[in-house]
Design a protein around this motif. Structure first.
Motif, PDB file in Angstrom:
ATOM      1  N   ALA B 178      13.811  23.170   0.816  1.00  0.00           N
ATOM      2  CA  ALA B 178      12.702  23.668   0.606  1.00  0.00           C
ATOM      3  C   ALA B 178      12.052  22.179   1.550  1.00  0.00           C
ATOM      4  O   ALA B 178      11.545  22.187   2.744  1.00  0.00           O
ATOM      5  CB  ALA B 178      11.757  23.940   0.078  1.00  0.00           C
ATOM      6  N   GLN B 181      13.602  20.943   4.975  1.00  0.00           N
ATOM      7  CA  GLN B 181      13.722  21.739   6.373  1.00  0.00           C
ATOM      8  C   GLN B 181      12.343  21.914   7.074  1.00  0.00           C
ATOM      9  O   GLN B 181      12.025  21.374   7.394  1.00  0.00           O
ATOM     10  CB  GLN B 181      13.363  23.558   6.136  1.00  0.00           C
ATOM     11  CG  GLN B 181      15.327  24.202   5.348  1.00  0.00           C
ATOM     12  CD  GLN B 181      14.716  25.389   4.540  1.00  0.00           C
ATOM     13  OE1 GLN B 181      13.585  25.601   4.001  1.00  0.00           O
ATOM     14  NE2 GLN B 181      15.836  26.170   3.786  1.00  0.00           N
ATOM     15  N   ASP B 201      20.482  32.487   5.616  1.00  0.00           N
ATOM     16  CA  ASP B 201      19.645  32.078   4.043  1.00  0.00           C
ATOM     17  C   ASP B 201      18.162  32.629   5.354  1.00  0.00           C
ATOM     18  O   ASP B 201      18.120  31.829   5.800  1.00  0.00           O
ATOM     19  CB  ASP B 201      19.961  30.873   4.195  1.00  0.00           C
ATOM     20  CG  ASP B 201      18.319  30.771   2.780  1.00  0.00           C
ATOM     21  OD1 ASP B 201      17.746  31.421   2.580  1.00  0.00           O
ATOM     22  OD2 ASP B 201      18.850  29.964   2.324  1.00  0.00           O
ATOM     23  N   GLN B 202      18.302  33.666   5.112  1.00  0.00           N
ATOM     24  CA  GLN B 202      16.586  34.774   5.814  1.00  0.00           C
ATOM     25  C   GLN B 202      15.804  33.537   5.558  1.00  0.00           C
ATOM     26  O   GLN B 202      14.720  33.530   6.101  1.00  0.00           O
ATOM     27  CB  GLN B 202      16.526  36.310   5.510  1.00  0.00           C
ATOM     28  CG  GLN B 202      16.258  36.181   3.333  1.00  0.00           C
ATOM     29  CD  GLN B 202      15.744  37.030   3.137  1.00  0.00           C
ATOM     30  OE1 GLN B 202      15.077  37.481   3.879  1.00  0.00           O
ATOM     31  NE2 GLN B 202      16.700  37.992   2.825  1.00  0.00           N
ATOM     32  N   ASP B 203      15.252  33.341   3.917  1.00  0.00           N
ATOM     33  CA  ASP B 203      14.186  32.029   3.893  1.00  0.00           C
ATOM     34  C   ASP B 203      13.962  30.838   4.378  1.00  0.00           C
ATOM     35  O   ASP B 203      13.138  30.573   5.077  1.00  0.00           O
ATOM     36  CB  ASP B 203      14.136  31.939   2.235  1.00  0.00           C
ATOM     37  CG  ASP B 203      13.592  33.339   1.552  1.00  0.00           C
ATOM     38  OD1 ASP B 203      13.754  33.316   1.863  1.00  0.00           O
ATOM     39  OD2 ASP B 203      14.424  32.773   0.568  1.00  0.00           O
ATOM     40  N   GLU B 204      14.871  30.447   5.100  1.00  0.00           N
ATOM     41  CA  GLU B 204      15.495  29.129   5.525  1.00  0.00           C
ATOM     42  C   GLU B 204      15.463  30.130   7.568  1.00  0.00           C
ATOM     43  O   GLU B 204      14.610  28.628   7.599  1.00  0.00           O
ATOM     44  CB  GLU B 204      16.866  28.715   5.835  1.00  0.00           C
ATOM     45  CG  GLU B 204      17.571  27.496   6.903  1.00  0.00           C
ATOM     46  CD  GLU B 204      18.859  27.234   7.012  1.00  0.00           C
ATOM     47  OE1 GLU B 204      18.970  27.054   5.353  1.00  0.00           O
ATOM     48  OE2 GLU B 204      19.211  26.657   7.399  1.00  0.00           O
ATOM     49  N   LEU B 206      13.366  32.088   8.102  1.00  0.00           N
ATOM     50  CA  LEU B 206      11.473  32.250   8.255  1.00  0.00           C
ATOM     51  C   LEU B 206      10.879  30.647   8.179  1.00  0.00           C
ATOM     52  O   LEU B 206       9.955  31.103   8.620  1.00  0.00           O
ATOM     53  CB  LEU B 206      11.367  32.994   6.927  1.00  0.00           C
ATOM     54  CG  LEU B 206      12.034  34.638   7.634  1.00  0.00           C
ATOM     55  CD1 LEU B 206      11.014  35.642   6.813  1.00  0.00           C
ATOM     56  CD2 LEU B 206      12.185  35.606   8.460  1.00  0.00           C
ATOM     57  N   ALA B 207      11.170  30.058   7.909  1.00  0.00           N
ATOM     58  CA  ALA B 207      10.742  28.495   7.390  1.00  0.00           C
ATOM     59  C   ALA B 207      11.115  27.719   8.280  1.00  0.00           C
ATOM     60  O   ALA B 207       9.499  27.085   8.892  1.00  0.00           O
ATOM     61  CB  ALA B 207      11.078  28.124   5.739  1.00  0.00           C
ATOM     62  N   TYR B 230       9.410  40.673   9.940  1.00  0.00           N
ATOM     63  CA  TYR B 230       9.665  40.947   8.721  1.00  0.00           C
ATOM     64  C   TYR B 230       8.622  41.492   9.089  1.00  0.00           C
ATOM     65  O   TYR B 230       9.206  43.188   7.691  1.00  0.00           O
ATOM     66  CB  TYR B 230       8.492  40.044   8.114  1.00  0.00           C
ATOM     67  CG  TYR B 230       8.606  40.028   6.167  1.00  0.00           C
ATOM     68  CD1 TYR B 230      10.131  40.033   5.523  1.00  0.00           C
ATOM     69  CD2 TYR B 230       7.591  40.926   5.890  1.00  0.00           C
ATOM     70  CE1 TYR B 230       9.711  40.896   4.228  1.00  0.00           C
ATOM     71  CE2 TYR B 230       7.993  41.137   4.871  1.00  0.00           C
ATOM     72  CZ  TYR B 230       8.495  41.202   3.447  1.00  0.00           C
ATOM     73  OH  TYR B 230       8.583  41.958   2.511  1.00  0.00           O
ATOM     74  N   VAL B 242      16.615  41.734   6.129  1.00  0.00           N
ATOM     75  CA  VAL B 242      15.758  39.974   6.183  1.00  0.00           C
ATOM     76  C   VAL B 242      13.997  40.779   5.394  1.00  0.00           C
ATOM     77  O   VAL B 242      13.975  41.484   5.715  1.00  0.00           O
ATOM     78  CB  VAL B 242      14.754  39.976   7.157  1.00  0.00           C
ATOM     79  CG1 VAL B 242      13.718  39.424   7.623  1.00  0.00           C
ATOM     80  CG2 VAL B 242      15.587  39.468   8.545  1.00  0.00           C
ATOM     81  N   GLY B 243      14.488  39.907   3.679  1.00  0.00           N
ATOM     82  CA  GLY B 243      13.207  40.975   3.018  1.00  0.00           C
ATOM     83  C   GLY B 243      13.621  41.918   2.391  1.00  0.00           C
ATOM     84  O   GLY B 243      15.326  42.212   2.789  1.00  0.00           O
TER      85      GLY B 243
END
Lengths: 271, 356
Positions: B178, B181, B201-204, B206-207, B230, B242-243
């Motif tokens: 995190a 990123q 990696d969806q979190d990556e 989105l971030a 999202y 996603v999510g």
């Protein structure tokens, strides 16, 4: 908990068995050489084990025998020529076999091993006859060619194995950073192949130096290499000088492998 | 805004890109437009074509059809070593036999830049990524995060027009990820660099990105900013990738779909529909509550930071994924508890045509 540290009896027996097999293999590999070395210092004038005394006489006699010195030079030349040929042919072939994109690549990588599968004597006779058809007489050149043909597969395999473990991404990264294909080879591939190339060179040199099966049919009549000279020595004159010559050869191999593994690291081949 | 590129001529224009490997279609008619200084992520499961797309841009793979233009230059016509593209590889692909400084200076050396100039630019970029003290180390003596920064510096020092990053955070442990990123996003923005990230990696995604292109089966399923991806997924595929999602079946007629519990949703289509309801858009009620659209039983509960994630099975066999704040009354339900469920806000549900 003390139970965690306890090793099951069957496991202990297994480990002991592996150690025993390992030591036995090592002994079988090394003991004959050690016996030869021991005999070479014996004071008696015939080959027998165990030795009863200690002398350097046989080494002194060895270096005073012109045929043996001459044979060493021949073997040294053959070793160097074989190494040169295997480097020039083996490295590019290995690269083609691993990175090439052409039809028959698989076939080539199997085919290049073929001369090594054929018994050395058969290969020696074949090259002798093949040479005769183009008037190439037995000589240092023909012997070198024949031994190179026999041992080329080893150089190719060692370099191929290393290349197969090289991440293609390194070459892509180099190209991405602006390198031409040649620059990538010169600055990335070649430096990373060097441990394999040195190891291959060591093995091919040693083979060139002491191969007999191929050499016996292809060596020049006035350029008898050391193994051939040694064989007639064993047949005609059974003194510990034979052991002294062998010990010198063992020492040469040990020195070469020692240099290669300490400067470049044979273990690096397994990266 | 639907996430399509708006503005002047795009800085990176990908059009009709198609790539087959034998019978397998890796890329099917992909189109993507990226503005100068924009960060776009290609997001999708493995085998969706995102890496192939990246490799086509870099020149490691050749597409069967289509065009790629960077800054109005036909990129496909350029050989791999002349493309104005810097790549950060998945495992960084640092040259193990070269020091950090030599790795970073490699591209300049290959371009024939003078030694003094190389030293100056390498020192400059290493300072930028805070690696100056490590310049004489070999890659093997660096941590994962340091290796990543060397890889980024090496790609940036030759001043590419476009930066490509293939699973750039994969090799880092979750805690470091995190932070890296955020660092990398700030660095790219500071330099005004245009960048394409590839990740599963969806979190990556989105971030780090300005816009996300969700890919599946060699196609780009949707391109939009992270929030729209999202909240307004274009298809059930995007919604599920996603999510966390609940896809509920319903019937729509006269422009209205009705969910159990009397929730009415605007539906542009009629017939069988699927309705996306995110986990936090459910209210957990008493089983006897009249507002409940479903009655169910908690089968699994897992605290995740400030929320609790439940699995709740309804009487009709539907399984729901529900999130509740841990300090709410529904934050401590035991497994086996009987509850009622209702949709909180119809406005955040998304209606799709039923797939079959």
């Amino acid at each position: 908990m003390s139970g965690a540290k306890k090793i099951a009896l069957t496991d202990r027996i297994g480990v002991a068995a592996i150690y025993a097999i390992g030591l036995l293999s090592l002994a079988l590999l090394v003991a004959p050489s050690l016996i030869v070395v021991a005999i070479s210092f014996d004071t008696r004038s015939y080959v027998s084990f165990p030795p009863v005394g200690f002398t350097f006489d046989w080494y002194a006699k060895l270096f005073a025998t012109p045929e043996l010195i001459q044979a060493m030079w021949v073997s040294l030349k053959v070793g160097l020529i074989v190494t040169g040929m295997c480097l020039a042919l083996g490295v590019p072939t290995a690269i083609a076999c691993v990175r090439g994109r052409f039809k028959g690549r698989q076939a080539l990588s199997v085919f290049v091993l073929f001369p090594h599968m054929v018994p050395g004597i058969v290969l020696g006779i074949a090259i002798l006859f093949a040479g005769a058809t183009i008037n190439a007489r037995p000589s240092i050149g023909l012997q070198s060619l024949a031994v190179a043909c026999f041992i080329l597969a080893v150089m190719i395999r060692i370099v191929m194995a290393r290349l197969m473990r090289l991440d293609v991404a390194l070459e892509e990264a180099s190209a991405n950073l602006g390198a031409t294909r040649f620059q990538t080879f010169r600055h990335v591939v070649l430096p990373l192949l060097m441990p394999a190339i040195w190891a291959g060179a060591a093995f091919t040199f040693i083979e060139g130096f002491d191969n007999i099966s191929v050499a016996i049919f292809t060596h020049g009549h006035r350029d008898r290499p050391l193994p051939v000279e040694l064989m007639s020595l064993v047949q005609n004159d059974n003194t510990p000088m034979v052991a002294a010559v062998s010990a010198a050869q063992i020492a040469l191999s040990v020195v070469i492998l020692g240099v290669v593994s300490s400067t470049l690291g044979l273990e690096k081949l397994n990266d | 805004m639907d996430g399509a590129y708006v503005g002047l001529a795009p800085f990176v224009a990908i059009d009709g890109l198609t790539k087959r490997f034998g019978d397998h279609v890796a890329l099917a008619d992909c189109a993507l437009a990226i503005g100068r200084g924009e960060i776009v992520t290609l997001l999708g499961p493995s085998g969706c074509g995102k890496t192939t797309l990246l490799r086509c841009i870099a020149g490691f793979a050749e597409p069967d059809a289509g065009r790629i233009a960077i800054d109005d230059t036909d990129t496909l016509a350029l050989p791999v070593n002349r493309r104005p593209v810097g790549v950060v590889f998945q495992n960084y692909a640092l040259f193990p036999h070269l020091t950090v400084a030599a790795n970073v200076g490699y591209g300049l050396k290959m371009r024939g830049v003078a030694k003094a100039e190389i030293d100056r630019r390498v020192a400059e970029i290493l300072a930028l990524v805070s690696l100056s003290e490590l310049k004489d180390r070999y890659p093997i003596a660096l941590s994962g995060g340091q290796q990543q920064r060397v890889a980024v510096a090496r790609a940036l020092v030759v001043e590419p027009k476009l930066l490509l990053l293939d699973e750039a955070f994969n090799a880092l442990d979750a805690k470091l990820r995190a932070g890296m990123q955020a660092e990398l996003r700030k660095l790219i923005k500071r330099l005004g660099m245009t960048a394409i990230f590839v990740t599963h990696d969806q979190d990556e995604a989105l971030a780090i990105s300005d816009r996300v292109a969700v890919m599946g089966s060699g196609r780009i399923a949707q391109v939009a900013n992270p929030i729209d991806i999202y909240d307004r997924p274009a298809s059930p595929y995007v919604a599920q990738f996603v999510g966390t999602s609940n896809m509920l079946e319903a019937r729509a007629s006269g422009g209205v779909a009705t969910l159990p519990g009397g929730i009415k949703l605007a539906a542009p289509i009629s017939g069988n529909v699927q309705v996306l309801v995110r986990p936090q858009n459910f209210e957990i009620l008493d089983a006897s509550d009249a507002r409940a659209g479903w009655q169910g039983r908690v089968t699994f509960g897992r605290p995740a930071g400030a929320i609790v994630e439940y699995e709740i099975d309804a009487a009709d066999g539907t399984s729901f994924k529900i999130a509740a704040l841990r300090d709410s009354p529904a934050g401590h339900l035991p497994v086996g508890a009987k509850v009622g469920l209702a949709v909180r806000d119809a406005g955040t549900c998304v209606v799709f045509e039923a797939s079959s």
